[in-house]
Structures are given as structure tokens and as C-alpha cells.
Design an enzyme around this catalytic site. Structure first.
Site, PDB file in Angstrom:
ATOM      1  N   TRP A 104       2.631   0.687   2.605  1.00  0.00           N
ATOM      2  CA  TRP A 104       2.874  -0.753   2.505  1.00  0.00           C
ATOM      3  C   TRP A 104       4.056  -1.023   3.305  1.00  0.00           C
ATOM      4  O   TRP A 104       4.037  -2.074   3.982  1.00  0.00           O
ATOM      5  CB  TRP A 104       3.315  -1.194   0.985  1.00  0.00           C
ATOM      6  CG  TRP A 104       1.975  -1.038   0.181  1.00  0.00           C
ATOM      7  CD1 TRP A 104       1.645  -0.225  -0.791  1.00  0.00           C
ATOM      8  CD2 TRP A 104       0.725  -1.714   0.137  1.00  0.00           C
ATOM      9  NE1 TRP A 104       0.262  -0.439  -1.151  1.00  0.00           N
ATOM     10  CE2 TRP A 104      -0.276  -1.353  -0.564  1.00  0.00           C
ATOM     11  CE3 TRP A 104       0.379  -2.884   1.109  1.00  0.00           C
ATOM     12  CZ2 TRP A 104      -1.417  -1.926  -0.717  1.00  0.00           C
ATOM     13  CZ3 TRP A 104      -1.067  -3.350   1.283  1.00  0.00           C
ATOM     14  CH2 TRP A 104      -1.827  -2.769   0.223  1.00  0.00           C
ATOM     15  N   ASP A 174      10.163  -5.546  -0.749  1.00  0.00           N
ATOM     16  CA  ASP A 174       8.915  -5.454  -1.176  1.00  0.00           C
ATOM     17  C   ASP A 174       9.053  -4.800  -2.696  1.00  0.00           C
ATOM     18  O   ASP A 174       8.845  -3.570  -2.643  1.00  0.00           O
ATOM     19  CB  ASP A 174       7.821  -4.945  -0.325  1.00  0.00           C
ATOM     20  CG  ASP A 174       6.585  -5.066  -0.979  1.00  0.00           C
ATOM     21  OD1 ASP A 174       6.176  -5.483  -2.147  1.00  0.00           O
ATOM     22  OD2 ASP A 174       5.421  -4.961  -0.229  1.00  0.00           O
ATOM     23  N   LYS A 198       0.319  -6.860 -10.676  1.00  0.00           N
ATOM     24  CA  LYS A 198       0.481  -5.267 -11.358  1.00  0.00           C
ATOM     25  C   LYS A 198       1.345  -5.351 -12.518  1.00  0.00           C
ATOM     26  O   LYS A 198       0.781  -4.964 -13.661  1.00  0.00           O
ATOM     27  CB  LYS A 198       1.400  -4.591 -10.242  1.00  0.00           C
ATOM     28  CG  LYS A 198       0.508  -4.023  -9.245  1.00  0.00           C
ATOM     29  CD  LYS A 198       1.191  -4.312  -7.736  1.00  0.00           C
ATOM     30  CE  LYS A 198       0.394  -4.305  -6.586  1.00  0.00           C
ATOM     31  NZ  LYS A 198      -0.912  -3.508  -6.422  1.00  0.00           N
TER      32      LYS A 198
HETATM   33  N1  PMP Z   1       3.049  -4.236  -1.262  1.00  0.00           N
HETATM   34  C1  PMP Z   1       2.781  -3.449  -2.112  1.00  0.00           C
HETATM   35  C2  PMP Z   1       4.030  -2.490  -2.529  1.00  0.00           C
HETATM   36  C3  PMP Z   1       1.447  -3.382  -2.620  1.00  0.00           C
HETATM   37  O1  PMP Z   1       1.362  -2.656  -3.776  1.00  0.00           O
HETATM   38  C4  PMP Z   1       0.612  -4.429  -2.531  1.00  0.00           C
HETATM   39  C5  PMP Z   1      -0.831  -4.415  -3.313  1.00  0.00           C
HETATM   40  N2  PMP Z   1      -1.057  -3.266  -3.819  1.00  0.00           N
HETATM   41  C6  PMP Z   1       0.806  -5.163  -1.411  1.00  0.00           C
HETATM   42  C7  PMP Z   1       1.938  -5.288  -0.948  1.00  0.00           C
HETATM   43  C8  PMP Z   1       0.003  -6.117  -0.881  1.00  0.00           C
HETATM   44  O2  PMP Z   1      -0.412  -7.134  -1.807  1.00  0.00           O
HETATM   45  P1  PMP Z   1      -1.700  -8.160  -1.750  1.00  0.00           P
HETATM   46  O3  PMP Z   1      -2.914  -7.461  -1.564  1.00  0.00           O
HETATM   47  O4  PMP Z   1      -1.416  -8.936  -2.783  1.00  0.00           O
HETATM   48  O5  PMP Z   1      -1.590  -9.043  -0.400  1.00  0.00           O
END
Ligand code: PMP
Length: 362
Positions: A104, A174, A198
């Protein structure tokens, strides 16, 4: 059969919340309407929205000088929205420091390259993202626009067990996959963001917590619907917010308060994770590859020593109501996500199955 859902997200929600939502589905509090059918500017939804904001502020102990924004766009959307909102504080092109700890943060820095000069201040890529580089090793840029970290890497299963001190430069985190799962000193951060799917509620809602002095510096290219100043001035109602997701998030916040708040959840999360890691470490049949000091309490990737058994393992798990344990394709193996709404009984059921499978195949 009791079912336990180990999905990384969208993920398990508290049963109580789902039952309440079902009971209120067609008629919210005698209004004759489903929440999905309400105007976001009507008094009913405005009350739901206000309560959700208030409860979130209380749960995360968000100081008064921070705004809480309920946006759309998800975690990935914020990878563009954050630079578009923060870079205007510096002459262009500005430098942003990233700490690369997994999938991420890597996605975040790739997106940010469209808007700024990215400096990778530290990276654990060489160790396949199984650790968090110690703060002392970070090569920070003195006049960076901000420092970006992902404090829980959902795919790789590493989590910060410390709050990095980056001096006066705003720290952007994040927290998509562990927000509200542990206590956080919000005042140490400039911006905290997370997708809801989550620990908060259904997909569609993105929560952004931002210190007030960081608002009002958006680049001219920033879409109005994502300009934090405009969103904040309109109390997250500049455009239609994800109303149903906000409603469910609000029910989750009330549930969290009934559980004793984030401090109580954190203790439970520590206990759940300890149980699972202790078992994984006690046998050679399974393996956790993450550095012990940086293991995530939320997302637990693990491997069978004999990967040819993976399909049989997953099939047996499903038969026993243990769902969505397949690891992310980039890492392989298995992954158990044990968010706030996963009861300890779910972790115990998983361990019982791990033992049973090992007894048959070990
Ligand atoms: N950051 C993290 C730490 C994530 O776990 C996720 C999704 N699993 C995201 C960003 C991306 O999120 P989204 O799919 O809502 O764009």
C-alpha cells in the site's frame, strides 16, 4: 454452523450492527423511509451524520483543532487527494518523503509521483516487506511537504508499533486497516486517513482526519469535491456523501462504545493476535515470515510448510465455516484478518482447525 469471516476487506461487521440495520432497513425510527432513501440534507440523515462524526471524534480522541471529513474515493483515492491538498504549502515541485513498507505504501508513492518529487526515505523492499525500517535509518528531506507512512500494511502484515517523530514536517498516515483498532495520539499526525471497509463499515466511505492549519492549500487542479477546505466548510456535505455507509459506520461506532471504546478493543486485539502468532510459532507446519517486532495485529499472513496442501487447507476451512483465508496473490499462502469485529472465538476456531489439519497432514 457458525461462520467466521477472515476477509481483509470488505470485512466482517459486528452481528449486532447487521441485525439492527436489518430491523431498520425499511423504516428508520418511524420515518417511513430507509436510510438509503433519505435526502442527505434532511433532518433525519443530518442527525445520523452528526452522531457518527461526534462518536468517531470521541472514539479516536480527535483534538478540537482537527477536522473529520467523510469523503468518497477510498484509500487509493487519498493517494492523489492528499498530495493535491498538501503540496500547495510549498513551492512546486515539492518533495514528499515516503517510507516504503509494503504494497500500500508502494501504491501511494507511485501515485504521488504524478504530483511531486518522491523521496523514498526508507524501504523494507529488500526484506520483502517483512519489517518496518527503524526510524533512525530514515533519510528525511528537511523541507519536505509531508512524510507519508502506511501504519498497517494489510497485504504484507506489518504494523508500526511506534509513532514516528518527524519533527515539524506533517506526518500523513494511511491507517485504512487498523483505524479504531488501537489507540492513537492524533496530535502526532498531520493527516490520518482510511477506507471504511475493514474496521469501520461498508466500502464507499473514506475518513480523513486533518489538522486545521493543513487545510486551504490545495493545488488548483484539485477537484472541488476533494478539496478539504470546501469539504470542511460544508461539513462533508458539499456533494452527496455515501449516506448508507455513514449510517452503518455510525452503528459500528455505537457498538464500539458499548464494547468499552478503542482502549478495550486494543486489548482484545492484542489478545487475539498473540493467540494466533503463538500457535503459528509453536509448529513447523505453519510459518509466519514477518519480523516478530512488527507483526500486524490485524492481518496475519502465514504459510503452510508444504504449499501443495494449500487447496486442501482452504477447502477444509470453508467446510468448517472459516472463510476468505486465501492470502493476497502478491504474497501467496494464507492470511487471516482479525479486525475489531472478529471475536476471539473466531481465532480459537481457526487455531482448532490449524491443529486438526496439521494432525491429518503433518
Ligand atoms: N491502504 C490500505 C492500507 C489498504 O488496506 C487498502 C485496501 N485494502 C487501501 C489503501 C486501498 O483502499 P481502497 O480499495 O478503498 O481504495
Amino acid at each position: 454452523m457458525t461462520v467466521y469471516n477472515f476477509s481483509a476487506g470488505p470485512a466482517v461487521l459486528p452481528n449486532e450492527v447487521l441485525r439492527q440495520a436489518a430491523a431498520e432497513m425499511t423504516d428508520w425510527h418511524g420515518s417511513g423511509m430507509s436510510v438509503m432513501e433519505m435526502s442527505h440534507r434532511g433532518e433525519e440523515f443530518m442527525a445520523i451524520h452528526a452522531a457518527a462524526l461526534r462518536d468517531f471524534r470521541e472514539l479516536l480522541a480527535v483534538p478540537e483543532n482537527y477536522k473529520i471529513l467523510f469523503l468518497q474515493g477510498g484509500g487509493l483515492g487519498e493517494n492523489a487527494i492528499v498530495p493535491m491538498n498538501l503540496l500547495g504549502r510549498k513551492p512546486q515541485p515539492a518533495v514528499v518523503d515516503f517510507v516504503q513498507t509494503g504494497s500500500w505504501s508502494t501504491k501511494s508513492l507511485k501515485e504521488a509521483r504524478k504530483y511531486c518529487t518522491v523521496n523514498i526515505a526508507a524501504s523494507s523492499e529488500a526484506s520483502k516487506f517483512t519489517t518496518i525500517p527503524p526510524r533512525a535509518s530514515w533519510q528525511l528531506t528537511p523541507d519536505a511537504a509531508y512524510v507519508h507512512v502506511c501504519t498497517n500494511e494489510t497485504i504484507d502484515g506489518v504494523e508500526y508499533q511506534f509513532t514516528p517523530d518527524v519533527g515539524e514536517v506533517p506526518l500523513v498516515a494511511d491507517m485504512s486497516s487498523h483505524i479504531l483498532a488501537r489507540q492513537v495520539d492524533v496530535s502526532k499526525y498531520g493527516v490520518i486517513f482510511g477506507g471504511a471497509q475493514k474496521n469501520i463499515g461498508p466500502a464507499g466511505l473514506t475518513v480523513v482526519v486533518v489538522r486545521e492549519d493543513l487545510i486551504g492549500h490545495a493545488l488548483p487542479i484539485c477537484p472541488s469535491a476533494f478539496d478539504w477546505k470546501i469539504v470542511a466548510e460544508n461539513n462533508s456535505m458539499y456533494n452527496t456523501p455515501p449516506t448508507y455507509s455513514i449510517y452503518i459506520a455510525g452503528l459500528v461506532f455505537q457498538w464500539l462504545k458499548r464494547q468499552g471504546g478503542v482502549a478495550a478493543m486494543e486489548q482484545r486485539n492484542i489478545a487475539k493476535a498473540a493467540l494466533l502468532y503463538e500457535y503459528l510459532d509453536s509448529t513447523g507446519f505453519y510459518q509466519s515470515r514477518v519480523d516478530v517486532a512488527h507483526r500486524s495485529r490485524m492481518n496475519v499472513p502465514f504459510f503452510l510448510h508444504d504449499e501443495t496442501l494449500n487447496t486442501a487447507f482452504l477447502a477444509g476451512a470453508k467446510e468448517r465455516g472459516l472463510l476468505q483465508l486465501k492470502g493476497h496473490k502478491s504474497v501467496g499462502g494464507m492470511r487471516a484478518s482479525i479486525y475489531n469485529a472478529m471475536p476471539i472465538e473466531g481465532v480459537q476456531a481457526l487455531i482448532a482447525y490449524l491443529k486438526e489439519f496439521e494432525a491429518h497432514h503433518g
